[in-house]
Design an enzyme around this catalytic site. Structure first.
Site, short mmCIF file in Angstrom:
data_model
loop_
_atom_site.label_atom_id
_atom_site.label_comp_id
_atom_site.label_asym_id
_atom_site.label_seq_id
_atom_site.Cartn_x
_atom_site.Cartn_y
_atom_site.Cartn_z
N ASP A 403 0.82 -1.20 0.00
CA ASP A 403 0.00 0.00 0.00
C ASP A 403 0.86 1.26 0.00
O ASP A 403 1.92 1.31 0.62
CB ASP A 403 -0.89 -0.02 1.25
CG ASP A 403 -1.81 1.17 1.35
OD1 ASP A 403 -2.65 1.35 0.45
OD2 ASP A 403 -1.69 1.95 2.32
N GLU A 456 1.21 -0.43 -5.16
CA GLU A 456 0.24 0.62 -5.43
C GLU A 456 1.06 1.91 -5.53
O GLU A 456 1.41 2.53 -4.52
CB GLU A 456 -0.80 0.74 -4.31
CG GLU A 456 -1.89 1.74 -4.65
CD GLU A 456 -2.41 2.53 -3.46
OE1 GLU A 456 -3.39 3.25 -3.63
OE2 GLU A 456 -1.82 2.44 -2.37
#
Length: 725
Positions: A403, A456
């Site tokens: 993330d 990401e």
């Protein structure tokens, strides 16, 4: 006596120097010292019998007792029978086992979790007697003292002070502390201040609000049944289909009372759903423990603990096991970029900034009001890398979606001028984070060659999914945020205006093979006022659903692996909320059922057609027509590796059908219709489209042969080539 005073006042840094059995100062004999606050009497018993060695004598504040050790007693081990008024119980004193306390299992950075935390251990008393218990370890180098507190000592920080040998790790083996026991760490800062009780950073189970207590877990005895999955040949995942279903376990489906399904219920329901829908992978939003439901798991405290909201560690393993037995890969969201400020967490852990950057210009996330890991500290790096390895090793996770990578790479991420600190070269790249990311990916791929990592990452940082030996970051894949933003911007426009924005649709192919891309329509696109996918579509009800079917088809035929958030396949009406279930009742409506059917069909086609699987090579794609902006039509070929096999895809982004649309083809032969999003089975218009086309030797689109085909309104069709007989 100074050390004993420190013990009595819960600020002792070396309890083994004054507690337990010690030689007398004169060098003659030994004295046993025990500190049990408020105890009214203590008897010393043999370790392996009920025989009383002697009654201890109170020598100071109530609870401090001593006994002159009998010179004729050869053993160094004993038990304590402690009385508090009328209540009496027996314990094995931990301060007779320094060898077990200070024994560190061999480990590397990838297995640090086997050294710290609460680990089952045993102390050998004799050939016939072993004492079982739990060995606690916690890194707190700036602390003046650390104690284990729990339901086994009345949460009293005076009873079990820990000891450190100077390496920053505080340790204590406590006999008879069994699985299920709850505990925390009581830490006193260097200035003497008592800090809020801390959850164990390596805890493998943590209770929910309000206690957030760590829980001692039993040694792993789970018997995995996924050998066929974990021992499969190492394949080139870039040439395999990957269709990912992103799931928030708390809200995929709920009970009538609003409670979430358990891991065991997901094992029965989610696995079967994924099989039916023909997904290859599932991506679980963070399952590590987090105090706030509304963070969806992206503000974790308890990186080593599967959240107890849905069940136990073994029940989570059983879910992963069942997915593997169904040939479904498991990806888990992983959050190394930041952590929350809750008082029981890592912030200011031992009274100093052990886990976060000390300077808020580097250590404070302005966008998420959270703390940033200090990637320059060895222990932080070991902590995070061991955690990544832990999920792959102990839970058989197949992939980690990392993330917020962009926030790690750039020192000025989401900061204004003057709010960030440049690197040593005056630039904005965080060299320490980059080094960490490369080491992380090298560790994953070295130790788990069947596993992969996903970034990401939303910027143009070079080489995100290139190997580290090519000066890349070493991720296996990168989310294609550019494709996502451009394509959603395009599809949200009224069809009459799309002719002026054809570039939004085609620009992604300029850079499609610069990285190993995944095409994401994730949870981020259907929250915070962005609306669900169906509400992004313009037009009346029929056009909205036709638009969504065409867009979904375009995504599946575009090069790149696919990721869709749960509910997109239902044409979920309401924007996603973690507080409620998906609207499964919508499947009673034809349009919603059709969107699910389209998704299932595309998943099956993607898995069965080699021409659609070469996602990361220019040889797998060929434009036929990208500039028919007047009709808002694009056409391209997807091609199989090592053969002439290919599929032509035509997508019409207007409600205007075409009855005799001439299209050049890569080669001559027959083209058979294998997919039509306008089919009546998908609640389409049923515009008549031929099932097969034969090429004619007429030039079109720079090719010597063509077909004249019917193109339905607001739809995608796919034609599979076969050679002429």
């Amino acid at each position: 006596m100074d050390l004993l005073n420190d013990v009595i006042n819960a600020r002792c840094s070396d309890p083994f120097k004054c507690l337990g059995l010690k030689p007398n100062a004169q060098g003659k004999g030994r004295t046993l010292t025990v500190w049990r606050p408020n105890a009214t009497a203590i008897d010393v018993l043999k370790i392996d019998a009920e025989d009383v060695i002697g009654a201890m004598v109170a020598t100071g504040p109530q609870g401090l007792y001593q006994l002159a050790w009998p010179s004729n007693l050869q053993t160094d081990h004993y038990r304590l029978r402690i009385s508090y008024g009328q209540d009496t119980f027996t314990i094995v004193d931990p301060y007779q086992f320094p060898e077990t306390t200070f024994h560190d299992p061999e480990h590397h950075s990838a297995t640090l979790y086997k050294k710290e935390g609460a680990i089952h251990a045993s102390a050998k008393v004799s050939d016939s007697l072993t004492i079982d218990g739990t060995r606690f370890g916690v890194y707190a180098p700036a602390a003046r003292s650390v104690a284990v507190i729990g339901d086994f000592n009345g949460w009293d920080g005076r009873i079990h002070p820990m000891s450190s040998n100077g390496d920053g790790v505080w340790r204590l083996f406590i006999p008879d502390v069994k699985p299920g026991a709850c505990y925390k760490f009581e830490i006193r800062a260097a200035n003497g201040d008592l800090l809020p009780h801390r959850t164990d950073p390596f805890a493998t189970a943590i209770q929910q609000y309000p206690s957030f207590a760590s829980v001692v877990c039993a040694p792993d005895t789970y018997e995995w049944q996924d050998t066929a999955w974990t021992s499969r040949p190492v394949e080139d995942i870039y040439e395999q289909p990957m269709s990912i279903y992103e799931v928030h376990l708390g809200s995929w489906r709920k009970h009538m009372d609003g409670s979430s399904l358990s891991y065991s219920e997901h094992k029965e329901q989610l696995v079967q759903y994924l099989i039916d829908m023909k997904y290859t992978h599932v991506e679980l939003m963070p399952v590590m423990e987090h105090p706030f439901d509304g963070s969806w798991g992206y503000q974790p405290i308890g990186l080593f603990a599967p959240t107890s909201r849905y069940g136990t560690m073994d029940e989570f393993k059983a879910l992963v096991d069942a997915l593997h037995q169904a040939n479904i890969g498991v990806i888990m969201d992983w959050v190394p970029a930041h952590f929350p400020t809750d008082s029981h967490g890592l912030g200011n852990f031992d009274g100093s900034k052990q886990y976060e950057y000390p300077d808020p210009k580097k250590g404070w996330h302005t966008e998420w009001n959270s703390l940033i890991y200090d990637f320059g500290k060895d222990h932080v790096i070991d902590y995070l890398i061991s955690n990544a390895n832990y999920w792959l090793e102990e839970f058989h996770i197949d992939g980690l979606r990392v993330d917020a990578v962009a926030s790690m790479l750039y020192l000025d991420y989401s900061r204004k001028d003057g709010e960030w600190v440049p690197n040593v070269d005056g630039g904005n790249q965080n060299y320490e984070a980059i080094t960490f990311i490369r080491r992380l990916n090298e560790t994953v791929y070295l130790n788990h060659p069947r596993c992969f990592t996903i970034a990401e990452e939303s910027t143009a940082f070079p080489g995100v999914s290139k190997p580290t030996y090519m000066n890349g970051l070493g991720f296996g894949f990168k989310w294609n945020m550019g494709w996502m933003n451009d394509s959603l911007e395009y599809i949200s426009k009224d069809p009459i205006y799309r002719q002026h924005h054809q570039g939004d649709l085609t620009f992604s192919m300029v850079y499609a093979f610069d990285e190993q891309f995944i095409l994401p329509i994730s949870h981020d696109e259907v929250v915070h006022g962005k609306g669900s996918m169906i509400t992004k579509m313009p037009g009346d009800a029929w056009q909205k659903f036709a638009n969504l079917r065409a867009f979904t088809s375009y995504m599946y035929f575009h090069p790149g692996k696919k990721l869709n958030f749960m509910g997109n396949e239902l044409a979920q009406g309401l924007e996603w909320s973690h507080e409620r279930s998906l609207d499964w009742h919508l499947l009673d409506i034809e349009f919603h059922q059709a969107q699910q059917n389209v998704t299932r069909t595309l998943n099956g086609l993607y898995r069965s057609e080699p021409a659609l699987q070469l996602d990361h090579s220019p040889s797998g794609f060929e434009w036929i027509s990208y500039d028919d902006n007047q009709n808002s039509i694009i056409a391209f070929a997807r091609k199989a590796k090592g053969s002439a096999e290919h599929i032509i895809v035509i997508v019409n982004f207007t409600p205007t059908p075409h009855n005799n649309y001439r299209l050049g083809t890569p080669v001559s032969g027959s083209y058979k219709l294998v997919f039509n999003s306008d089919d009546k089975d998908f609640a389409g218009s049923g515009y008549e489209v031929s099932k097969q086309y034969e090429t004619t030797p007429k030039e079109s689109h720079g090719r010597p042969q063509c077909i004249d085909l019917q193109i339905p309104p607001m739809a995608a069709i796919a034609l599979k080539w076969t050679p002429s007989k």
